[in-house]
Design a protein around this motif. Sequence first.
Motif, PDB file in Angstrom:
ATOM      1  N   PRO A 182      27.789  30.636  65.125  1.00 54.35           N
ATOM      2  CA  PRO A 182      28.478  31.559  66.032  1.00 54.35           C
ATOM      3  C   PRO A 182      27.776  32.915  66.029  1.00 54.35           C
ATOM      4  O   PRO A 182      27.244  33.362  65.013  1.00 54.35           O
ATOM      5  CB  PRO A 182      29.881  31.659  65.442  1.00 54.35           C
ATOM      6  CG  PRO A 182      29.720  31.285  64.004  1.00 54.35           C
ATOM      7  CD  PRO A 182      28.594  30.303  63.952  1.00 54.35           C
ATOM      8  N   LYS A 183      27.787  33.556  67.175  1.00 58.23           N
ATOM      9  CA  LYS A 183      27.177  34.877  67.278  1.00 58.23           C
ATOM     10  C   LYS A 183      28.115  35.915  66.675  1.00 58.23           C
ATOM     11  O   LYS A 183      29.309  35.889  66.906  1.00 58.23           O
ATOM     12  CB  LYS A 183      26.913  35.231  68.737  1.00 58.23           C
ATOM     13  CG  LYS A 183      25.828  34.405  69.360  1.00 58.23           C
ATOM     14  CD  LYS A 183      25.536  34.898  70.754  1.00 58.23           C
ATOM     15  CE  LYS A 183      24.421  34.107  71.375  1.00 58.23           C
ATOM     16  NZ  LYS A 183      24.104  34.590  72.721  1.00 58.23           N
ATOM     17  N   ILE A 184      27.550  36.820  65.902  1.00 58.83           N
ATOM     18  CA  ILE A 184      28.337  37.903  65.307  1.00 58.83           C
ATOM     19  C   ILE A 184      28.173  39.111  66.210  1.00 58.83           C
ATOM     20  O   ILE A 184      27.057  39.603  66.394  1.00 58.83           O
ATOM     21  CB  ILE A 184      27.862  38.219  63.880  1.00 58.83           C
ATOM     22  CG1 ILE A 184      28.001  36.973  63.002  1.00 58.83           C
ATOM     23  CG2 ILE A 184      28.631  39.394  63.306  1.00 58.83           C
ATOM     24  CD1 ILE A 184      27.407  37.121  61.631  1.00 58.83           C
ATOM     25  N   PRO A 185      29.262  39.587  66.794  1.00 56.22           N
ATOM     26  CA  PRO A 185      29.117  40.730  67.700  1.00 56.22           C
ATOM     27  C   PRO A 185      28.708  41.979  66.923  1.00 56.22           C
ATOM     28  O   PRO A 185      29.183  42.242  65.822  1.00 56.22           O
ATOM     29  CB  PRO A 185      30.499  40.893  68.327  1.00 56.22           C
ATOM     30  CG  PRO A 185      31.429  40.207  67.391  1.00 56.22           C
ATOM     31  CD  PRO A 185      30.637  39.136  66.696  1.00 56.22           C
ATOM     32  N   ALA A 186      27.822  42.734  67.509  1.00 58.51           N
ATOM     33  CA  ALA A 186      27.358  43.969  66.871  1.00 58.51           C
ATOM     34  C   ALA A 186      28.461  45.015  66.957  1.00 58.51           C
ATOM     35  O   ALA A 186      29.251  45.051  67.897  1.00 58.51           O
ATOM     36  CB  ALA A 186      26.093  44.466  67.561  1.00 58.51           C
ATOM     37  N   ALA A 187      28.524  45.860  65.957  1.00 59.79           N
ATOM     38  CA  ALA A 187      29.531  46.926  65.953  1.00 59.79           C
ATOM     39  C   ALA A 187      29.204  47.899  67.080  1.00 59.79           C
ATOM     40  O   ALA A 187      28.064  48.339  67.207  1.00 59.79           O
ATOM     41  CB  ALA A 187      29.533  47.644  64.613  1.00 59.79           C
TER      42      ALA A 187
END
Length: 79
Positions: A65-70
């Motif tokens: 899964p892609k980890i959304p950037a802060a």
Amino acid sequence: MATSKSEDILGQKWDRCVADTLIKIGRPWPLIFGLGAGAGMGYANCQHEFDEPFLVKAEKIFVKPKIPAAPEASPTEAQ
């Protein structure tokens, strides 16, 4: 499930190619035409087999899964 080494897969392809070519060369009518046609068909079959892509089974593919950037604060929000 047993894993196959690439050398084993390549060896199996070569075995199939040689067997296929020998069977096709052994055509009895006329001998010269049979040798030429059999060798050509064997070569074409081997070329097709070695050119086909390696197919990966779907159950071996894992999607991360892609980890959304802060979100970064914009300069107007900091003030």
